[in-house]
Design a protein around this motif. Sequence first.
Motif, PDB file in Angstrom:
ATOM      1  N   ARG A  23      28.834  61.907  61.221  1.00 20.52           N
ATOM      2  CA  ARG A  23      28.434  61.891  59.815  1.00 20.52           C
ATOM      3  C   ARG A  23      28.419  63.290  59.201  1.00 20.52           C
ATOM      4  N   ASP A  25      30.160  67.367  58.906  1.00 22.83           N
ATOM      5  CA  ASP A  25      31.487  67.810  58.471  1.00 22.83           C
ATOM      6  C   ASP A  25      31.889  69.083  59.210  1.00 22.83           C
ATOM      7  N   GLU A  91      30.966  52.769  57.553  1.00 25.21           N
ATOM      8  CA  GLU A  91      30.721  54.025  56.834  1.00 25.21           C
ATOM      9  C   GLU A  91      31.656  55.132  57.325  1.00 25.21           C
ATOM     10  N   ARG A  95      34.496  57.393  55.441  1.00 19.51           N
ATOM     11  CA  ARG A  95      34.390  58.861  55.401  1.00 19.51           C
ATOM     12  C   ARG A  95      35.629  59.563  55.964  1.00 19.51           C
ATOM     13  N   TRP A  96      36.170  59.043  57.065  1.00 20.73           N
ATOM     14  CA  TRP A  96      37.197  59.767  57.813  1.00 20.73           C
ATOM     15  C   TRP A  96      38.605  59.208  57.685  1.00 20.73           C
TER      16      TRP A  96
END
Length: 101
Positions: A23, A25, A91, A95-96
């Motif tokens: 989660r 970065d 999720e 995000r990725w």
Amino acid sequence: MDQGPFSKAAADNALDRLIAIARSDTGQSRRVANFLLAWWNGEDCGHFPIADLFGVDATIATHITTIVGFLGQHEGAIYPDAFGCKAEMIELVGRWRDFGD
């Protein structure tokens, strides 16, 4: 196996830690996300290059190997859903992975 380094409890703990890392970065979080998403659905989300283990610290590598060790002890497929992590995985896909939605 209820105890030991590849128990469900150990895998559950490792998965929680890996999700938290994915989660964030960083370069390590990208590699962790690659691992988790390859486990979740490698066909659609990409595979995990084993060389990605060279780019994470020893603690993260241990979490990954805990998951792999747990999975290797069971016949058939076990996915993050078995740990109640479906929402977290969805999720991480958002995000990725850019699927051009």
